[in-house]
Design a protein around this motif. Structure first.
Motif, PDB file in Angstrom:
ATOM      1  N   VAL A 119       0.824  -1.096   0.204  1.00 30.85           N
ATOM      2  CA  VAL A 119       0.023   0.007   0.059  1.00 30.85           C
ATOM      3  C   VAL A 119       0.921   1.099   0.047  1.00 30.85           C
ATOM      4  O   VAL A 119       1.537   1.542   1.044  1.00 30.85           O
ATOM      5  N   LYS A 120       0.939   2.170  -0.996  1.00 31.72           N
ATOM      6  CA  LYS A 120       1.546   3.583  -1.200  1.00 31.72           C
ATOM      7  C   LYS A 120       0.808   4.590  -0.963  1.00 31.72           C
ATOM      8  O   LYS A 120      -0.383   4.788  -1.453  1.00 31.72           O
ATOM      9  N   ILE A 121       1.303   5.347   0.153  1.00 29.68           N
ATOM     10  CA  ILE A 121       0.473   6.448   0.414  1.00 29.68           C
ATOM     11  C   ILE A 121       1.278   7.588   0.083  1.00 29.68           C
ATOM     12  O   ILE A 121       2.516   7.806   0.411  1.00 29.68           O
ATOM     13  N   PHE A 122       0.450   8.717  -0.594  1.00 28.94           N
ATOM     14  CA  PHE A 122       1.189  10.220  -1.129  1.00 28.94           C
ATOM     15  C   PHE A 122       0.645  11.317  -0.397  1.00 28.94           C
ATOM     16  O   PHE A 122      -0.529  11.187  -0.136  1.00 28.94           O
ATOM     17  N   SER A 123       1.445  12.073  -0.632  1.00 29.97           N
ATOM     18  CA  SER A 123       0.921  13.366   0.159  1.00 29.97           C
ATOM     19  C   SER A 123       0.997  14.478  -0.980  1.00 29.97           C
ATOM     20  O   SER A 123       1.491  14.372  -2.133  1.00 29.97           O
ATOM     21  N   GLU A 126      -5.798  10.331  -7.110  1.00 25.94           N
ATOM     22  CA  GLU A 126      -5.297   9.081  -7.857  1.00 25.94           C
ATOM     23  C   GLU A 126      -5.406   7.972  -7.056  1.00 25.94           C
ATOM     24  O   GLU A 126      -4.888   8.001  -5.902  1.00 25.94           O
ATOM     25  N   ALA A 127      -5.967   7.139  -7.438  1.00 26.92           N
ATOM     26  CA  ALA A 127      -5.982   5.599  -6.711  1.00 26.92           C
ATOM     27  C   ALA A 127      -5.750   4.611  -7.774  1.00 26.92           C
ATOM     28  O   ALA A 127      -6.664   4.388  -8.736  1.00 26.92           O
ATOM     29  N   PHE A 128      -4.735   3.910  -7.449  1.00 25.83           N
ATOM     30  CA  PHE A 128      -4.466   2.785  -8.223  1.00 25.83           C
ATOM     31  C   PHE A 128      -4.997   1.437  -7.330  1.00 25.83           C
ATOM     32  O   PHE A 128      -4.204   1.316  -6.262  1.00 25.83           O
ATOM     33  N   ILE A 129      -6.113   0.788  -7.632  1.00 29.67           N
ATOM     34  CA  ILE A 129      -6.504  -0.172  -6.712  1.00 29.67           C
ATOM     35  C   ILE A 129      -6.489  -1.632  -7.541  1.00 29.67           C
ATOM     36  O   ILE A 129      -7.437  -1.700  -8.490  1.00 29.67           O
ATOM     37  N   ASN A 130      -5.701  -2.480  -7.125  1.00 29.10           N
ATOM     38  CA  ASN A 130      -5.578  -3.969  -7.841  1.00 29.10           C
ATOM     39  C   ASN A 130      -5.743  -5.010  -6.812  1.00 29.10           C
ATOM     40  O   ASN A 130      -5.073  -5.380  -6.102  1.00 29.10           O
ATOM     41  N   CYS A 131      -7.075  -5.205  -6.748  1.00 26.26           N
ATOM     42  CA  CYS A 131      -7.632  -5.926  -5.585  1.00 26.26           C
ATOM     43  C   CYS A 131      -8.528  -7.030  -6.457  1.00 26.26           C
ATOM     44  O   CYS A 131      -9.899  -6.713  -6.370  1.00 26.26           O
ATOM     45  N   LEU A 132      -8.275  -8.170  -6.966  1.00 24.62           N
ATOM     46  CA  LEU A 132      -9.102  -8.966  -7.901  1.00 24.62           C
ATOM     47  C   LEU A 132     -10.495  -9.491  -7.141  1.00 24.62           C
ATOM     48  O   LEU A 132     -11.368  -9.418  -7.787  1.00 24.62           O
ATOM     49  N   LYS A 165      -5.344  14.797   3.928  1.00 22.39           N
ATOM     50  CA  LYS A 165      -4.441  15.126   3.346  1.00 22.39           C
ATOM     51  C   LYS A 165      -3.972  13.949   2.450  1.00 22.39           C
ATOM     52  O   LYS A 165      -2.995  14.024   1.547  1.00 22.39           O
ATOM     53  N   LEU A 166      -4.651  12.721   2.248  1.00 20.69           N
ATOM     54  CA  LEU A 166      -4.267  11.624   1.397  1.00 20.69           C
ATOM     55  C   LEU A 166      -4.852  12.122   0.174  1.00 20.69           C
ATOM     56  O   LEU A 166      -6.045  12.214  -0.316  1.00 20.69           O
ATOM     57  N   ASN A 167      -3.604  12.217  -1.036  1.00 14.47           N
ATOM     58  CA  ASN A 167      -4.184  12.400  -2.496  1.00 14.47           C
ATOM     59  C   ASN A 167      -3.672  11.517  -3.330  1.00 14.47           C
ATOM     60  O   ASN A 167      -4.139  11.663  -4.642  1.00 14.47           O
ATOM     61  N   GLY A 168      -2.727  10.316  -2.987  1.00 16.32           N
ATOM     62  CA  GLY A 168      -2.863   9.432  -3.999  1.00 16.32           C
ATOM     63  C   GLY A 168      -2.734   8.102  -3.097  1.00 16.32           C
ATOM     64  O   GLY A 168      -2.167   7.985  -1.974  1.00 16.32           O
ATOM     65  N   LEU A 169      -2.863   7.194  -3.722  1.00 18.06           N
ATOM     66  CA  LEU A 169      -3.125   5.665  -3.066  1.00 18.06           C
ATOM     67  C   LEU A 169      -2.795   4.627  -3.981  1.00 18.06           C
ATOM     68  O   LEU A 169      -3.351   4.738  -5.162  1.00 18.06           O
ATOM     69  N   LYS A 170      -2.149   3.816  -3.643  1.00 21.31           N
ATOM     70  CA  LYS A 170      -1.611   2.457  -4.637  1.00 21.31           C
ATOM     71  C   LYS A 170      -1.873   1.366  -3.854  1.00 21.31           C
ATOM     72  O   LYS A 170      -0.982   1.069  -2.758  1.00 21.31           O
ATOM     73  N   ILE A 171      -2.683   0.355  -3.910  1.00 26.27           N
ATOM     74  CA  ILE A 171      -2.979  -0.763  -3.378  1.00 26.27           C
ATOM     75  C   ILE A 171      -3.102  -2.156  -4.145  1.00 26.27           C
ATOM     76  O   ILE A 171      -3.660  -2.045  -5.207  1.00 26.27           O
ATOM     77  N   GLU A 172      -2.191  -2.974  -3.882  1.00 28.30           N
ATOM     78  CA  GLU A 172      -2.211  -4.350  -4.356  1.00 28.30           C
ATOM     79  C   GLU A 172      -2.202  -5.505  -3.779  1.00 28.30           C
ATOM     80  O   GLU A 172      -1.072  -5.666  -2.733  1.00 28.30           O
ATOM     81  N   ALA A 173      -3.488  -5.804  -3.567  1.00 30.70           N
ATOM     82  CA  ALA A 173      -3.748  -7.030  -2.318  1.00 30.70           C
ATOM     83  C   ALA A 173      -5.100  -7.705  -2.954  1.00 30.70           C
ATOM     84  O   ALA A 173      -5.835  -7.758  -3.044  1.00 30.70           O
ATOM     85  N   PRO A 174      -4.291  -9.019  -3.201  1.00 29.98           N
ATOM     86  CA  PRO A 174      -5.123 -10.100  -3.866  1.00 29.98           C
ATOM     87  C   PRO A 174      -6.294 -10.569  -3.272  1.00 29.98           C
ATOM     88  O   PRO A 174      -6.991 -11.299  -3.566  1.00 29.98           O
ATOM     89  N   SER A 175      -6.107 -10.471  -1.673  1.00 32.91           N
ATOM     90  CA  SER A 175      -7.256 -11.235  -0.963  1.00 32.91           C
ATOM     91  C   SER A 175      -8.076 -10.248  -0.376  1.00 32.91           C
ATOM     92  O   SER A 175      -8.894 -10.422   0.290  1.00 32.91           O
ATOM     93  N   MET A 176      -7.804  -8.846  -0.768  1.00 33.65           N
ATOM     94  CA  MET A 176      -8.824  -7.885  -0.113  1.00 33.65           C
ATOM     95  C   MET A 176     -10.252  -8.222  -0.666  1.00 33.65           C
ATOM     96  O   MET A 176     -10.260  -8.149  -1.882  1.00 33.65           O
ATOM     97  N   VAL A 177     -11.004  -7.864   0.204  1.00 39.08           N
ATOM     98  CA  VAL A 177     -12.441  -8.035  -0.086  1.00 39.08           C
ATOM     99  C   VAL A 177     -13.353  -6.803   0.064  1.00 39.08           C
ATOM    100  O   VAL A 177     -14.421  -6.201  -0.537  1.00 39.08           O
TER     101      VAL A 177
END
Length: 203
Positions: free
Chosen positions: A35-39, A87-93, A63-75
């Protein structure tokens, strides 16, 4: 023995100061997802969590304005109140529930990318997301399991993109959608456009 699944809830800053997140790391001995958190000012740090992460609640992170998540088990993912996230990159199949209410800066391109990488979403909350328009809503056709959609407090003027993309909806919430035209709902009772619809909220 480490647990396979656990929830992670982040609702307050760890340190005082103007930033919602300071550099923080949680590392496990098991394999990790990222999980990447940007400001606005730059990159605050990385939060590493177990691959088994199933639930993440970022609460209200102004203050959170960017997010990248790669979590294959997240529901389940809750971004409620992250008002400046653009900006949000959400890769959670296997994601089935996404709450992005009050994420007022999220735009169609983000929704388009999310529906491509999270095709199993069943419940989607976009309440008070005024930057989401017809193009973004048309991407919902990828979500074959989507049964609950909340578009309350948005600036939508027509619902045709919803009718065309989500024929399987059971719940549709349109609270305080004051810009909808007088004829926006006609397909519901004239053409039975959403045959499985059980709950319609127009309050």
């Amino acid at each position: 023995m480490y647990p396979s699944f656990f929830p992670l809830r982040l609702k307050r800053p760890w340190y005082p100061g103007p930033s919602s997140f300071q550099v923080a790391r949680i590392q496990r001995l098991a394999s990790t997802s990222l999980v990447k958190i940007f400001s606005r000012r730059n990159h605050f740090g990385n939060l590493h969590v177990m691959v088994g992460l199933r639930s993440l609640n970022l609460g209200i992170c102004p203050k959170l304005n960017g997010l990248k998540i790669e979590a294959p088990s997240m529901v389940l993912l809750e971004l409620k109140g992250c008002g400046v996230i653009s900006e949000a990159f959400i890769n959670c199949l296997f994601l089935t529930s996404l709450d992005a209410s009050f994420c007022s800066q999220l735009k169609d391109n983000c929704l388009f990318a999310t529906t491509a990488s999270c095709p199993l979403i069943e419940s989607l909350i976009l309440m008070s997301c005024p930057s989401i328009g017809s193009d973004g809503l048309l991407s919902l056709r990828r979500l074959k399991n989507l049964t609950s959609l909340d578009l309350s407090y948005t600036f939508l003027t027509k619902l045709q993109p919803v009718f065309a993309s989500c024929p399987q909806l059971k719940v549709l919430k349109l609270q305080a959608c004051k810009y909808l035209t007088d004829t926006a709902l006609e397909p519901l009772y004239k053409d039975a456009t959403l045959p499985t619809l059980r709950e319609l909220d127009l309050s």
